[in-house]
Design a protein around this motif. Structure first.
Motif, PDB file in Angstrom:
ATOM      1  N   MET A 204      -4.488  59.200  73.359  1.00 60.35           N
ATOM      2  CA  MET A 204      -5.837  59.113  72.803  1.00 60.35           C
ATOM      3  C   MET A 204      -6.894  58.927  73.895  1.00 60.35           C
ATOM      4  SD  MET A 204      -6.004  55.459  70.841  1.00 60.35           S
ATOM      5  CE  MET A 204      -7.688  55.876  70.396  1.00 60.35           C
ATOM      6  N   PHE A 205      -6.597  59.465  75.054  1.00 64.90           N
ATOM      7  CA  PHE A 205      -7.534  59.360  76.178  1.00 64.90           C
ATOM      8  C   PHE A 205      -8.796  60.173  75.935  1.00 64.90           C
ATOM      9  CE2 PHE A 205      -8.710  60.582  80.670  1.00 64.90           C
ATOM     10  CZ  PHE A 205      -9.101  59.321  81.068  1.00 64.90           C
ATOM     11  N   TYR A 206      -8.621  61.365  75.365  1.00 60.11           N
ATOM     12  CA  TYR A 206      -9.758  62.274  75.197  1.00 60.11           C
ATOM     13  C   TYR A 206     -10.342  62.187  73.784  1.00 60.11           C
ATOM     14  CZ  TYR A 206      -8.305  64.491  79.582  1.00 60.11           C
ATOM     15  OH  TYR A 206      -7.976  64.746  80.886  1.00 60.11           O
ATOM     16  N   VAL A 207     -11.572  61.702  73.686  1.00 59.89           N
ATOM     17  CA  VAL A 207     -12.298  61.726  72.429  1.00 59.89           C
ATOM     18  C   VAL A 207     -12.674  63.175  72.126  1.00 59.89           C
ATOM     19  CG1 VAL A 207     -14.410  60.979  71.276  1.00 59.89           C
ATOM     20  CG2 VAL A 207     -13.152  59.380  72.736  1.00 59.89           C
ATOM     21  N   PRO A 226      -5.005  67.861  69.522  1.00 61.87           N
ATOM     22  CA  PRO A 226      -6.261  67.390  68.900  1.00 61.87           C
ATOM     23  C   PRO A 226      -5.996  66.723  67.560  1.00 61.87           C
ATOM     24  CG  PRO A 226      -6.074  69.769  68.653  1.00 61.87           C
ATOM     25  CD  PRO A 226      -4.900  69.333  69.506  1.00 61.87           C
ATOM     26  N   MET A 227      -5.427  65.534  67.606  1.00 60.05           N
ATOM     27  CA  MET A 227      -5.071  64.807  66.390  1.00 60.05           C
ATOM     28  C   MET A 227      -6.334  64.422  65.612  1.00 60.05           C
ATOM     29  SD  MET A 227      -1.804  64.841  66.812  1.00 60.05           S
ATOM     30  CE  MET A 227      -1.054  63.625  65.739  1.00 60.05           C
ATOM     31  N   ASP A 233     -15.382  58.595  64.477  1.00 59.42           N
ATOM     32  CA  ASP A 233     -16.485  57.981  65.210  1.00 59.42           C
ATOM     33  C   ASP A 233     -16.042  56.841  66.113  1.00 59.42           C
ATOM     34  OD1 ASP A 233     -18.246  59.737  64.042  1.00 59.42           O
ATOM     35  OD2 ASP A 233     -18.904  58.352  62.468  1.00 59.42           O
ATOM     36  N   ASN A 234     -14.942  56.173  65.739  1.00 59.45           N
ATOM     37  CA  ASN A 234     -14.482  55.029  66.529  1.00 59.45           C
ATOM     38  C   ASN A 234     -13.354  55.387  67.494  1.00 59.45           C
ATOM     39  OD1 ASN A 234     -12.543  55.476  64.582  1.00 59.45           O
ATOM     40  ND2 ASN A 234     -12.116  53.303  64.246  1.00 59.45           N
ATOM     41  N   ALA A 235     -13.130  56.663  67.735  1.00 62.20           N
ATOM     42  CA  ALA A 235     -12.029  57.074  68.620  1.00 62.20           C
ATOM     43  C   ALA A 235     -12.219  56.559  70.042  1.00 62.20           C
ATOM     44  CB  ALA A 235     -11.901  58.595  68.624  1.00 62.20           C
ATOM     45  N   TRP A 236     -13.437  56.280  70.417  1.00 64.36           N
ATOM     46  CA  TRP A 236     -13.711  55.768  71.763  1.00 64.36           C
ATOM     47  C   TRP A 236     -13.220  54.330  71.948  1.00 64.36           C
ATOM     48  CZ3 TRP A 236     -16.593  51.343  72.160  1.00 64.36           C
ATOM     49  CH2 TRP A 236     -17.290  50.952  71.018  1.00 64.36           C
ATOM     50  N   TYR A 238     -10.621  52.309  71.943  1.00 62.24           N
ATOM     51  CA  TYR A 238      -9.158  52.237  71.973  1.00 62.24           C
ATOM     52  C   TYR A 238      -8.629  50.805  71.928  1.00 62.24           C
ATOM     53  CZ  TYR A 238      -9.462  50.871  76.896  1.00 62.24           C
ATOM     54  OH  TYR A 238      -9.732  50.199  78.054  1.00 62.24           O
ATOM     55  N   GLN A 239      -9.433  49.833  72.351  1.00 61.18           N
ATOM     56  CA  GLN A 239      -8.947  48.454  72.342  1.00 61.18           C
ATOM     57  C   GLN A 239      -8.798  47.911  70.920  1.00 61.18           C
ATOM     58  OE1 GLN A 239     -11.390  46.105  74.963  1.00 61.18           O
ATOM     59  NE2 GLN A 239     -10.426  46.920  76.792  1.00 61.18           N
ATOM     60  N   ASN A 240      -9.554  48.480  69.990  1.00 58.30           N
ATOM     61  CA  ASN A 240      -9.468  48.041  68.598  1.00 58.30           C
ATOM     62  C   ASN A 240      -8.919  49.112  67.670  1.00 58.30           C
ATOM     63  OD1 ASN A 240     -10.751  45.352  68.836  1.00 58.30           O
ATOM     64  ND2 ASN A 240     -12.532  46.548  69.497  1.00 58.30           N
ATOM     65  N   PHE A 241      -8.741  50.321  68.197  1.00 56.65           N
ATOM     66  CA  PHE A 241      -8.280  51.434  67.370  1.00 56.65           C
ATOM     67  C   PHE A 241      -7.322  52.282  68.198  1.00 56.65           C
ATOM     68  CE2 PHE A 241      -8.916  55.928  66.074  1.00 56.65           C
ATOM     69  CZ  PHE A 241      -8.391  55.855  64.801  1.00 56.65           C
TER      70      PHE A 241
END
Length: 528
Positions: A204-207, A226-227, A233-236, A238-241
């Motif tokens: 999930m590195f690439y938004v 591209p999952m 909107d919250n893909a950035w 990563y610490q919480n999602f």
């Protein structure tokens, strides 16, 4: 072989059927045969893929003695040389943020992400001045005992001849197997060689956004599939999602990791945080645990047959039981002695791991103090440099490394082949212990002393020279529980002057020499 044929048929079918997923999103046909081979090595032992068996692992002595290694972050992210090595991720995130605005910088400099994506930096990553032998000579001069280049960062571009993707440094960019060249050169200088894998976070590195090139399935073998969750909107955040990686991704990760073991026989294998994205997880409930157990079993079983002995795994947080591998702390340290051996990884730069313009460099004085503090607490230091895209190591990085090497030539006796003592030291200055928290550290003072030992010899390292030219080691006071015997001699490494000293109830009082033997910390050698 049967599995390989079946996978190949599936790939051909996907190619001719327009309704099928794009070829780049499907499992690589080499992964399943690799996983089957990996299972065979695991079954052969001696280490089984379970925590009880893996916890019987013993760290090789060379690593405990080495104390100091070099880390190398080098990849296509060194081409834009902006912000940090996370440029590949941040260039796709359109959010207001403190510091550098990667997204705006990218559009202003290179154009929209649809027409110029991260992949388009790779042709400019030529590494035309890269000389592995020169690098190895520099690291040797620095006093390093092991070297760990990044084999694959989060960006998904391996720096080696990877069998599972066309996007690698052997086929694109430098068109060289960087890891093989470094392995040969580093080992040629008598140092140990390792690799690091940061691939687990590529998941999930690439938004993603339909306006970006990374949403195109044909580039999935670089950016990752591209999952759907990557378009949220919250893909950035990563610490919480951080949705758990699926079986296809983890099998591919396992195949790549074990290929590195087979091709380069690394003495150390360093993993970044992606193998346990939620810091609250432990090795017992981590969704990645089964694959970690498989990798560790494979690596330990394979390396048990090597002449240099078992390999070493570095891990973050609680991804492994503490006896099954070596804990690594990123940009932080320990407050006290930790008896299971451990490691800190940090960089000569406070602002980035990879090369960028306008780096915020640390002083060699600070880095020497960090090394001494870490070693006194039963750890070792892995210090990172970031080469330019052309393969040259910046002059500032080199100067810092050479200064550390000069200090070690005089004082290395108190570092290499030593052990922690009964207490790590004295002084009031505390150190950061939280993840990536070193920016909170305050400079050490002349009251801060650190201890290491070798046999009956005790080394007392002062982290700053006192203005009075005298030091009192309170821990060595007469009648001290830590040093009950008599002190026979006190000398300073690198100095030929005879020191005046006296042991009282207040401590061991030493008048320091008139000439400093080295620019940074000084070392008193105390013998019975």
């Amino acid at each position: 072989m049967r599995s390989f044929v079946i996978a190949s048929i599936l790939l051909v079918s996907a190619w001719v059927n327009a309704e099928s997923p794009h070829l780049a999103t499907l499992p690589h046909p080499g992964v399943q045969p690799a996983v089957e081979q990996i299972d065979g090595v695991i079954q052969a032992g001696p280490f089984a893929a379970d925590w009880d068996s893996l916890s019987k692992y013993e760290i090789p002595q060379w690593y405990k003695d080495a104390k100091f290694g070099i880390f190398i972050h080098w990849g296509a992210y060194s081409v834009p040389a902006f912000g940090s090595e996370w440029y590949p991720r941040q260039m796709y995130i359109n959010l207001d943020r403190r510091g550098d605005n990667f997204f705006k910088h990218h559009i202003d400099t290179y154009g929209p992400q649809k027409t110029f994506g991260y992949k388009d930096f790779i042709p400019s990553f030529k590494a035309d001045k890269f000389d592995a032998k020169e690098w190895a000579k520099l690291f040797k001069e620095t006093g390093a005992k092991y070297v760990i280049p990044v084999a694959e960062h989060h960006d998904g571009f391996p720096m080696y001849d990877c069998s599972f993707t066309r996007w690698n440094a052997s086929e694109m960019g430098p068109k060289r197997d960087v890891i093989q060249e470094l392995s040969d050169s580093v080992r040629g200088e008598g140092m140990k060689f390792g690799v690091s894998s940061h691939r687990a976070f590529n998941w999930m590195f690439y938004v993603r956004n339909e306006a970006y090139d990374n949403a195109d399935p044909q580039y999935a073998d670089l950016y990752g599939r591209p999952m759907p969750f990557l378009f949220q909107d919250n893909a950035w955040d990563y610490q919480n999602f951080f949705p758990p990686q699926d079986q296809q991704f983890k099998d591919d990760w396992l195949a790549r990791s074990c290929e590195l073991v087979d091709k380069y026989k690394p003495d150390v294998f360093w993993f970044d945080f992606g193998i346990t994205p939620d810091r609250k997880l432990t090795y017992e409930n981590n969704h990645y645990a089964d694959h970690l157990k498989k990798f560790a079993s494979y690596y330990y079983n394979a390396s048990s047959k090597w002449s240099d002995g078992l390999g070493i795994i570095n891990y973050k947080f609680d991804a492994f039981p503490e006896n099954a591998a070596v804990l690594d702390k990123e940009r932080s340290k320990m407050a006290e002695i930790r008896k299971p051996f451990w490691q800190t990884d940090t960089a000569v730069s406070a602002s980035s791991w990879g090369y960028t313009e306008n780096q915020r460099y640390k002083t060699p004085d600070r880095l020497v103090d960090d090394l001494v503090d870490i070693v006194s607490k039963n750890g070792c230091l892995l210090l990172n440099v970031g080469p330019r895209a052309d393969g040259t190591i910046p002059e500032e990085d080199q100067a810092i490394l050479k200064a550390i090497g000069g200090w070690l030539k005089i004082n290395g006796e108190a570092i290499y082949d030593t052990t922690y003592w009964k207490t790590f030291g004295e002084g009031s200055t505390t150190v950061s212990t939280g993840h990536v928290s070193e920016s909170k550290d305050k400079p050490f003072t002349s009251d801060d002393l650190r201890f290491t030992a070798k046999g009956d010899t005790l080394y007392v390292t002062g982290l700053a020279w006192p203005e009075s030219n005298e030091v009192t080691v309170k821990t060595l006071a007469s009648g001290s529980e830590h040093y009950a015997g008599e002190i026979g001699s006190v000398t300073m490494l690198g100095s030929k002057e005879t020191l005046e000293w006296n042991r009282t109830e207040d401590g061991l009082k030493v008048k320091l020499p008139s000439v400093k033997p080295s620019e940074f910390a000084y070392v008193l050698k105390v013998t019975q």
